[in-house]
Design an enzyme around this catalytic site. Structure first.
Site, PDB file in Angstrom:
ATOM      1  N   HIS A  60     -78.517  14.351   7.578  1.00  0.00           N
ATOM      2  CA  HIS A  60     -79.620  13.702   7.741  1.00  0.00           C
ATOM      3  C   HIS A  60     -79.529  12.593   9.181  1.00  0.00           C
ATOM      4  O   HIS A  60     -77.932  12.110   9.736  1.00  0.00           O
ATOM      5  CB  HIS A  60     -79.399  12.134   6.914  1.00  0.00           C
ATOM      6  CG  HIS A  60     -79.723  12.896   5.753  1.00  0.00           C
ATOM      7  ND1 HIS A  60     -80.835  14.072   4.821  1.00  0.00           N
ATOM      8  CD2 HIS A  60     -79.291  13.553   4.223  1.00  0.00           C
ATOM      9  CE1 HIS A  60     -80.988  14.215   4.167  1.00  0.00           C
ATOM     10  NE2 HIS A  60     -79.731  14.145   3.390  1.00  0.00           N
ATOM     11  N   LYS A  92     -63.836  19.085  13.473  1.00  0.00           N
ATOM     12  CA  LYS A  92     -63.649  18.777  14.843  1.00  0.00           C
ATOM     13  C   LYS A  92     -63.067  20.102  15.410  1.00  0.00           C
ATOM     14  O   LYS A  92     -62.242  20.954  14.094  1.00  0.00           O
ATOM     15  CB  LYS A  92     -62.789  17.788  15.616  1.00  0.00           C
ATOM     16  CG  LYS A  92     -62.991  16.459  15.674  1.00  0.00           C
ATOM     17  CD  LYS A  92     -61.688  15.881  16.259  1.00  0.00           C
ATOM     18  CE  LYS A  92     -62.478  13.627  16.598  1.00  0.00           C
ATOM     19  NZ  LYS A  92     -61.384  12.899  16.632  1.00  0.00           N
TER      20      LYS A  92
END
Length: 194
Positions: A82, A135
């Site tokens: 979102h 990551k």
């Protein structure tokens, strides 16, 4: 009678999964009937892979899983989130942030790991169980924790390259040699999609 009922259940779950609607599904590959896919047309899974029980692959922005990669049970891969960094609505607005996830060949994603949008995982990498990958993970790196951090690297990265080139994948070996691991289900074709 019991095996007929099992086959009927498997057909039902396969239709519900919508594996035929995936962008690409390499064969042979194991896919547990309880694995869940959304945005099928954006998901590509290579050959000799395994998608474990109760995995959730949300391919809104695209997921690519290369040959020989194994997802343990309950792995979650998300490609959208979102959009909260705005001044219109709380806690977020109607927009989604989308970023594809790319997972290389010969990776092992541990039980209950979470892979967040935009992550790339290099060939031969290992993601520890329960890790939250925020990551990129380099080839041969082993990551653990929340957020996931590199804890070490595979000792022989050259082997990773050679093994991928020669398709030395566990699932391929298991199929070709009818390998049954101790304490496991004897039928090596369960959940196998040819």
């Amino acid at each position: 009678m019991k095996s007929l009922l099992k086959k009927i259940k498997l057909i039902y779950y396969r239709r519900k999964q919508g594996l035929g609607r995936l962008q690409y599904l390499g064969k042979p590959t194991y896919v547990a009937p309880s694995a869940y896919f959304s945005f099928h047309k954006n998901i590509s899974i290579g050959r000799y892979c395994r998608i474990g029980r109760e995995c959730h692959l949300d391919g809104e922005a695209g997921i690519s899983i290369d040959d020989g990669t194994i997802l343990a049970p309950r792995v979650v891969i998300l490609t959208s989130s979102h959009f909260y960094d705005q001044n219109q609505l709380l806690p977020y607005n109607e927009m989604d942030k989308r970023s594809p996830v790319l997972i290389g060949s010969g990776c092992w994603i541990g039980w209950g790991a979470f892979i967040l949008p935009g992550v790339e995982i290099g060939d031969g990498a290992i993601v520890a169980m329960g890790a939250v990958v925020t990551k990129n993970v380099g080839p041969g790196e082993i990551v653990a924790g929340n957020p996931a951090k590199v804890v070490r690297k595979r000792q022989n990265i050259d082997f990773v390259r050679e093994a991928i080139e020669n398709e030395q994948f566990f699932i391929k070996y298991r199929i070709e040699n009818k390998l049954i691991r101790e304490g496991r289900v004897a039928n090596v074709t369960d959940d196998l999609i040819y």
